[in-house]
Scaffold this motif. Sequence first.
Motif, PDB file in Angstrom:
ATOM      1  N   TYR A 138      59.699  48.488 -44.085  1.00  0.00           N
ATOM      2  CA  TYR A 138      60.960  47.753 -44.012  1.00  0.00           C
ATOM      3  C   TYR A 138      60.898  46.734 -42.887  1.00  0.00           C
ATOM      4  CZ  TYR A 138      65.780  46.616 -42.946  1.00  0.00           C
ATOM      5  OH  TYR A 138      66.939  45.920 -42.688  1.00  0.00           O
ATOM      6  N   ALA A 139      61.305  45.513 -43.169  1.00  0.00           N
ATOM      7  CA  ALA A 139      61.329  44.454 -42.160  1.00  0.00           C
ATOM      8  C   ALA A 139      62.783  44.185 -41.776  1.00  0.00           C
ATOM      9  CB  ALA A 139      60.681  43.188 -42.686  1.00  0.00           C
ATOM     10  N   SER A 140      63.164  44.555 -40.550  1.00  0.00           N
ATOM     11  CA  SER A 140      64.538  44.274 -40.103  1.00  0.00           C
ATOM     12  C   SER A 140      64.698  42.810 -39.719  1.00  0.00           C
ATOM     13  CB  SER A 140      64.905  45.176 -38.919  1.00  0.00           C
ATOM     14  OG  SER A 140      64.038  44.952 -37.819  1.00  0.00           O
ATOM     15  N   ILE A 185      66.615  53.794 -40.750  1.00  0.00           N
ATOM     16  CA  ILE A 185      65.179  53.494 -40.696  1.00  0.00           C
ATOM     17  C   ILE A 185      64.793  52.967 -39.317  1.00  0.00           C
ATOM     18  CG2 ILE A 185      63.356  51.989 -41.592  1.00  0.00           C
ATOM     19  CD1 ILE A 185      64.705  52.138 -44.331  1.00  0.00           C
ATOM     20  N   VAL A 186      65.598  52.044 -38.779  1.00  0.00           N
ATOM     21  CA  VAL A 186      65.297  51.474 -37.471  1.00  0.00           C
ATOM     22  C   VAL A 186      65.310  52.562 -36.399  1.00  0.00           C
ATOM     23  CG1 VAL A 186      66.161  49.915 -35.665  1.00  0.00           C
ATOM     24  CG2 VAL A 186      66.087  49.145 -38.048  1.00  0.00           C
ATOM     25  N   ARG A 200      65.994  44.649 -48.172  1.00  0.00           N
ATOM     26  CA  ARG A 200      65.166  45.434 -49.082  1.00  0.00           C
ATOM     27  C   ARG A 200      64.081  46.179 -48.306  1.00  0.00           C
ATOM     28  NH1 ARG A 200      68.954  43.664 -51.387  1.00  0.00           N
ATOM     29  NH2 ARG A 200      69.039  42.490 -53.337  1.00  0.00           N
ATOM     30  N   ALA A 201      63.608  47.289 -48.870  1.00  0.00           N
ATOM     31  CA  ALA A 201      62.469  48.030 -48.327  1.00  0.00           C
ATOM     32  C   ALA A 201      61.456  48.233 -49.439  1.00  0.00           C
ATOM     33  CB  ALA A 201      62.918  49.384 -47.762  1.00  0.00           C
ATOM     34  N   LEU A 219      58.510  45.097 -38.203  1.00  0.00           N
ATOM     35  CA  LEU A 219      58.127  45.967 -39.314  1.00  0.00           C
ATOM     36  C   LEU A 219      58.339  47.428 -38.928  1.00  0.00           C
ATOM     37  CD1 LEU A 219      56.841  46.314 -42.116  1.00  0.00           C
ATOM     38  CD2 LEU A 219      54.598  46.258 -40.997  1.00  0.00           C
ATOM     39  N   HIS A 220      59.069  48.136 -39.769  1.00  0.00           N
ATOM     40  CA  HIS A 220      59.343  49.559 -39.559  1.00  0.00           C
ATOM     41  C   HIS A 220      58.637  50.342 -40.665  1.00  0.00           C
ATOM     42  CE1 HIS A 220      62.549  48.482 -36.699  1.00  0.00           C
ATOM     43  NE2 HIS A 220      62.729  47.459 -37.519  1.00  0.00           N
ATOM     44  N   LEU A 221      57.746  51.230 -40.268  1.00  0.00           N
ATOM     45  CA  LEU A 221      56.956  52.015 -41.213  1.00  0.00           C
ATOM     46  C   LEU A 221      57.354  53.479 -41.116  1.00  0.00           C
ATOM     47  CD1 LEU A 221      53.473  50.408 -40.459  1.00  0.00           C
ATOM     48  CD2 LEU A 221      54.931  49.944 -42.442  1.00  0.00           C
ATOM     49  N   VAL A 222      57.581  54.102 -42.278  1.00  0.00           N
ATOM     50  CA  VAL A 222      57.920  55.523 -42.343  1.00  0.00           C
ATOM     51  C   VAL A 222      56.898  56.211 -43.235  1.00  0.00           C
ATOM     52  CG1 VAL A 222      59.627  57.249 -43.039  1.00  0.00           C
ATOM     53  CG2 VAL A 222      60.382  55.068 -42.053  1.00  0.00           C
TER      54      VAL A 222
END
Length: 248
Positions: A35-37, A106-107, A56-57, A76-79
Amino acid sequence: MQKIRHTPVAPTRTQRLASGGEIDAHRHDDHQIAYASQGTIAVTTDAGSWVAPATRALWIPAGTVHRHQAHGELDLHLVGLPVTENPLGLDRPAVLAVGPLLRELIVAYTRTPADDSAPRHRLRAVMLDQLRVSPEQPLHLPTPTGPLLRELHDILRADPADNRSLDELGRQIGASARTLSRRLRAELGLSYPRWRTQIRLHHALILLAEDTPVTTVAHRCGWSSASTFIDVFRRTFGHTPGSRTADG
């Protein structure tokens, strides 16, 4: 032959990428959410490409060879999720809607230290609940495999504003419009106008991430006017080109 990195555990973290930055081809034994915040993230696999702005994710199933590219300055947030945990029930990449609550979850999850604390477990549980009800979005641009469609794909990606008819393009590559239409339906499940619109929308998202004015984006992507582009964009994404944040 390109070397593909194998990173068994999909990381959970936040990282920054400069515009145009890339994460090269790799795969995980885990599922991953990207996900890109800020900025727009593009993920490419052998099956095609997916583009996700801040509303969007991206869902990337375990084992999928993929690479990331940043358009605009990217947060970029990676889970990472174990292969046994698939809240979406999807075995293919997909783009998901991200509302204000899911964005913050997510953040927060990717910025807090990884530990076994009860608050982190609760945060994760709510995030997964929100993912389960996130609708899938039509942002997949499939990559054709046949040589004729690949040639047509290359022409349209090189110049999304190319307004020639399928008959005219067919003459350039040595195929009739009927043949190309039939192959598009059989291989990609799309009509030519719908496929061309998908290509244009993908390019538009990238240009918008680079702060290109909406009128310029419309012109470069082949729409006759900014108002026509805005209408198509709104019908596809649910918001106007100028509203690119999860809460906007």
